[in-house]
Scaffold this active site. Structure first.
Site, PDB file in Angstrom:
ATOM      1  N   TYR A 175      -8.745  49.436  45.257  1.00  0.00           N
ATOM      2  CA  TYR A 175      -7.538  49.936  45.913  1.00  0.00           C
ATOM      3  C   TYR A 175      -7.936  50.995  46.953  1.00  0.00           C
ATOM      4  O   TYR A 175      -9.111  51.190  47.240  1.00  0.00           O
ATOM      5  CB  TYR A 175      -6.549  50.447  44.863  1.00  0.00           C
ATOM      6  CG  TYR A 175      -6.107  49.336  43.939  1.00  0.00           C
ATOM      7  CD1 TYR A 175      -5.272  48.324  44.410  1.00  0.00           C
ATOM      8  CD2 TYR A 175      -6.566  49.253  42.634  1.00  0.00           C
ATOM      9  CE1 TYR A 175      -4.888  47.275  43.587  1.00  0.00           C
ATOM     10  CE2 TYR A 175      -6.185  48.208  41.804  1.00  0.00           C
ATOM     11  CZ  TYR A 175      -5.350  47.222  42.284  1.00  0.00           C
ATOM     12  OH  TYR A 175      -4.980  46.178  41.477  1.00  0.00           O
ATOM     13  N   ARG A 223      -9.487  57.357  37.239  1.00  0.00           N
ATOM     14  CA  ARG A 223      -9.985  56.025  36.900  1.00  0.00           C
ATOM     15  C   ARG A 223     -10.907  55.581  38.024  1.00  0.00           C
ATOM     16  O   ARG A 223     -10.517  55.587  39.206  1.00  0.00           O
ATOM     17  CB  ARG A 223      -8.805  55.064  36.770  1.00  0.00           C
ATOM     18  CG  ARG A 223      -9.171  53.592  36.603  1.00  0.00           C
ATOM     19  CD  ARG A 223      -9.270  53.198  35.168  1.00  0.00           C
ATOM     20  NE  ARG A 223      -9.010  51.772  34.992  1.00  0.00           N
ATOM     21  CZ  ARG A 223      -9.138  51.136  33.838  1.00  0.00           C
ATOM     22  NH1 ARG A 223      -9.514  51.799  32.761  1.00  0.00           N
ATOM     23  NH2 ARG A 223      -8.887  49.849  33.744  1.00  0.00           N
ATOM     24  N   ARG A 321      -6.089  44.178  27.912  1.00  0.00           N
ATOM     25  CA  ARG A 321      -5.671  42.851  27.489  1.00  0.00           C
ATOM     26  C   ARG A 321      -5.673  42.697  25.973  1.00  0.00           C
ATOM     27  O   ARG A 321      -4.858  41.953  25.406  1.00  0.00           O
ATOM     28  CB  ARG A 321      -6.579  41.796  28.133  1.00  0.00           C
ATOM     29  CG  ARG A 321      -6.412  41.677  29.629  1.00  0.00           C
ATOM     30  CD  ARG A 321      -7.475  40.775  30.239  1.00  0.00           C
ATOM     31  NE  ARG A 321      -8.813  41.346  30.095  1.00  0.00           N
ATOM     32  CZ  ARG A 321      -9.945  40.699  30.339  1.00  0.00           C
ATOM     33  NH1 ARG A 321      -9.902  39.424  30.717  1.00  0.00           N
ATOM     34  NH2 ARG A 321     -11.118  41.279  30.201  1.00  0.00           N
ATOM     35  N   CYS A 344      -7.868  39.029  21.750  1.00  0.00           N
ATOM     36  CA  CYS A 344      -7.842  38.636  23.154  1.00  0.00           C
ATOM     37  C   CYS A 344      -8.989  37.673  23.395  1.00  0.00           C
ATOM     38  O   CYS A 344     -10.130  37.931  22.990  1.00  0.00           O
ATOM     39  CB  CYS A 344      -7.996  39.871  24.041  1.00  0.00           C
ATOM     40  SG  CYS A 344      -8.250  39.497  25.795  1.00  0.00           S
ATOM     41  N   CYS A 347      -9.103  34.980  28.555  1.00  0.00           N
ATOM     42  CA  CYS A 347      -8.927  33.753  29.333  1.00  0.00           C
ATOM     43  C   CYS A 347      -8.292  34.025  30.688  1.00  0.00           C
ATOM     44  O   CYS A 347      -8.380  33.192  31.600  1.00  0.00           O
ATOM     45  CB  CYS A 347      -8.081  32.762  28.553  1.00  0.00           C
ATOM     46  SG  CYS A 347      -6.412  33.336  28.186  1.00  0.00           S
ATOM     47  N   CYS A 351      -1.876  36.380  31.126  1.00  0.00           N
ATOM     48  CA  CYS A 351      -1.631  37.666  31.781  1.00  0.00           C
ATOM     49  C   CYS A 351      -1.653  37.542  33.297  1.00  0.00           C
ATOM     50  O   CYS A 351      -0.806  38.107  33.989  1.00  0.00           O
ATOM     51  CB  CYS A 351      -2.644  38.709  31.305  1.00  0.00           C
ATOM     52  SG  CYS A 351      -4.378  38.223  31.451  1.00  0.00           S
ATOM     53  N   CYS A 364       0.819  36.485  27.925  1.00  0.00           N
ATOM     54  CA  CYS A 364      -0.417  36.450  27.144  1.00  0.00           C
ATOM     55  C   CYS A 364      -0.513  35.101  26.456  1.00  0.00           C
ATOM     56  O   CYS A 364       0.462  34.614  25.877  1.00  0.00           O
ATOM     57  CB  CYS A 364      -0.431  37.566  26.105  1.00  0.00           C
ATOM     58  SG  CYS A 364      -1.917  37.571  25.064  1.00  0.00           S
ATOM     59  N   LYS A 431     -18.915  31.913  23.813  1.00  0.00           N
ATOM     60  CA  LYS A 431     -17.563  31.584  23.365  1.00  0.00           C
ATOM     61  C   LYS A 431     -17.129  32.455  22.186  1.00  0.00           C
ATOM     62  O   LYS A 431     -16.288  32.047  21.371  1.00  0.00           O
ATOM     63  CB  LYS A 431     -17.490  30.098  22.986  1.00  0.00           C
ATOM     64  CG  LYS A 431     -17.729  29.129  24.120  1.00  0.00           C
ATOM     65  CD  LYS A 431     -16.727  29.255  25.248  1.00  0.00           C
ATOM     66  CE  LYS A 431     -15.339  28.782  24.910  1.00  0.00           C
ATOM     67  NZ  LYS A 431     -15.217  27.319  24.782  1.00  0.00           N
TER      68      LYS A 431
END
Length: 644
Positions: A175, A223, A321, A344, A347, A351, A364, A431
């Site tokens: 940003y 952040r 997430r 979560c 994927c 979202c 979700c 996975k």
């Protein structure tokens, strides 16, 4: 196992927190169009507080009415009229015992609305946004920088008036502030470009403006991306210098993340990236400052999060997430119930891909109630029924557990392995998130009073048992090849490739959709393999795939050494390997094992038709209804369970 480190009290400046767990900012896109807070926004954030989290950080919030708003239905703090709605939200969160912080941001070149004006450090454009409406960024003038600095200060004061516990400046993820910090997007030649001191000037001015606007005891967070992961971007050495500088100017905590939207595999790490990918970066500056650090980025499990606190890697952990997947993540971890946490799966489907990216609110794949908190309750059934669920894949497992919770008497028929198409993930590092979901779904059935019948269900037997309702969750059959197979080379389906029985040698995967690509990564991590993916189309992942997989999965395949042959149609499996036609010529791709990844076909209707003809109430869910992904399995399971 206990997670004691996560549940020690924590402190940020003068702010005391009940634990070390922070809800990371995620765009919910639930605010009103004018940036004011809606009932949905309040319910959304209150739910995380009810789940036991220590500190909730709200989604990025725009600071002015010029160019800082980045996305549809984004909340604002640009005007006095925004305070009342935020105050309402703050009070409802405080009633849960949690603390709450407001994140302030300017969209910069990542103005997803695509509308003019787009303001950035330079005219460096991100093609994704430019494609929306053809608008490229305008370099902000020095006068406009003065206005932006003042806007951040004024917005922070409004946050204090709304009785937030903390305010945070978003200086990461591509940003506006990152556009200045990164040489990748900052080509200015004035006092805001060139040297590190110049590129960090706008952020330091914003920090100083906020410190001048609000009481010193009001905690201030920043952040930041440890790096934007661009070759010509932010080096970690500059991030370390920046963190020291931020502490000197009165910042109370550093909230570490990484990447920007053009490197989304780092900003919103997908399933094929590692967990905690930015840990290396925040540990570079954690020992260089005396203020606490919040570590974030794919800290999806209590084991990972607790170890970060326990080892001293960071003082707090931030999960985004993971809490969309299960807002009770914190409470379940505190009560040592990790298998009950809905994991979560990273994927980015519900979202982002089917959610915010489509102009909708956040969703979700594994939690159908996100952004609709309280609107779809699972209430006890008026009449308890005898219900049979046929199929023990993700749809059937979830549906059976929910039906049991509603008071129905449930039998689950599954002759094969519980977990269905998810079972292939067990033991695979790449996975591990899907493996966690399979383990969770099986656990949820096993801890309930559900009769699991390890057999195939037939219409005759079901009708004879007097069942009231049958839910068909039988999945979709794997597509069989339309070419001949001969010779001694072993041929198997992608879903049958397991880490417990590793392959070796030359492996040819036929099919370059998601199934083939993810299988190639699983095989590559087995070690002694040379993997080639053969795809008849001109590129990989051409089906209805998650855009983040399409953008980044091929890069990870390349890093893993997977070879790719596109525009090559498999015509046979011969004793020597796979015969392919490419560019009009036939050749043999040598193989020791061939893996078929040809997708799935529509499920047969015989069982459903027989049951319906016998007068049984039948519901079809998951891939038995239509071949799909985890999102489809869980959502159809959930909403069907509410109807029975």
């Amino acid at each position: 196992m206990s997670y004691d480190a996560l549940f020690q009290p924590g402190r940020i400046g003068t702010l005391e927190l009940r634990n070390r767990v922070v809800k990371s900012p995620n765009s919910s896109a639930t605010a009103n169009m004018d940036g004011t807070i809606s009932r949905r926004t309040v319910d959304h954030y209150r739910r995380f507080g009810e789940g036991g989290v220590g500190l909730i950080m709200t989604e990025y919030t725009y600071v002015d009415d010029d160019a800082s708003k980045a996305i549809h239905n984004q909340p604002g703090m640009s005007r006095h009229e925004h305070i009342a709605g935020w105050g309402w939200l703050v009070d409802e969160v405080h009633a849960t015992g949690a603390k709450i912080g407001l994140q302030l941001a300017h969209g910069g070149r990542q103005k997803f609305l695509g509308t003019a004006p787009i303001k950035s450090a330079s005219d460096s454009s991100w093609d994704y946004v430019e494609a929306v409406a053809g608008v490229i960024p305008q370099p902000v003038t020095v006068a406009e920088i003065d206005e932006i600095v003042a806007a951040f200060g004024a917005a922070a004061l409004r946050a204090w008036k709304a009785r937030f516990d903390l305010v945070e400046v978003h200086a990461g993820h591509g940003y506006l502030i990152t556009n200045f910090l990164s040489p990748h997007t900052n080509s200015r030649t004035d006092e805001y470009g060139g040297s590190f001191e110049n590129r960090s000037r706008i952020l330091i001015r914003i920090i100083d403006a906020i410190r001048a606007a609000v009481p010193r005891e009001f905690p201030l967070s920043v952040r930041l991306s440890v790096t934007d992961y661009e070759p010509d971007g932010i080096p970690i050495e500059e991030t370390v210098r920046l963190c020291r500088l931020l502490e000197e100017h009165g910042v109370d905590v550093l909230h570490a993340s990484g990447g920007h939207h053009a490197t989304m595999e780092w900003e919103v790490s997908p399933w094929f990236n590692s967990r905690a990918p930015h840990r290396w970066g925040w540990e570079k500056f954690r020992t260089e400052v005396s203020i606490p650090v919040i570590g974030s980025g794919s800290l999806v499990s209590p084991e990972v999060a607790n170890e970060i606190i326990e080892s001293g890697s960071a003082e707090f952990v931030s999960l985004g997430r993971a809490m969309l997947a299960d807002p009770d993540w914190t409470r379940k971890a505190a009560e040592n119930r990790p298998l009950e946490i809905v994991p979560c799966i990273r994927c980015n489907d519900g979202c982002l891909h089917r959610g915010v990216d489509k102009g909708r609110s956040v969703g979700c794949s594994v939690n159908p109630t996100v952004a609709e908190e309280g609107r779809f309750p699972l209430v006890p059934a008026t009449v308890g029924k005898d219900v049979v669920v046929v199929g023990g894949g993700p749809a059937g497992l979830r549906n059976a557990a929910l039906l049991s919770d509603r008071g129905h008497r449930v039998r689950l028929f599954e002759a094969g392995e519980l977990g269905g198409m998810l079972a292939h993930a067990r033991g695979s590092t790449v996975k591990q998130d899907i493996a966690a979901l399979a383990e969770h779904l099986v656990h949820e059935v096993e801890r309930r009073d559900i009769d699991v019948v390890r057999a195939w269900a037939t219409a005759v037997d079901l009708v004879a048992s007097g069942v009231d309702t049958v839910v068909l969750a039988t999945g979709a059959p794997l597509r069989e090849p339309d070419f001949p197979i001969s010779g001694p080379i072993p041929v198997t389906h992608a879903a049958q490739v397991r880490a417990q029985a590793p392959l070796s040698g030359r492996i040819v995967v036929i099919g370059g959709g998601l199934q083939g690509c993810e299988t190639s990564l699983r095989i590559a991590e087995m070690g002694d393999t040379v993997v080639t993916v053969v795809e008849q189309r001109d590129s990989l992942l051409t089906g209805d795939e998650v855009v983040y997989d399409v953008m980044k999965l091929p890069q990870f395949m390349d890093r893993a050494g997977v070879r790719v042959r596109t525009g090559a149609r498999a015509t046979a499996v011969t004793p020597e390997g796979v015969a392919v036609v490419a560019g009009g010529a036939t050749e043999i791709v040598a193989a020791d094992t061939v893996v078929l990844a040809l997708g799935r076909t529509a499920a047969p209707r015989e069982l459903a038709d027989a049951l319906i003809a016998a007068g049984v109430d039948v519901h079809i869910i998951g891939s038995a209804l239509r071949p799909g992904r985890v999102y489809d399995a869980v959502h159809t399971a959930f909403f069907t369970a509410r109807l029975i």
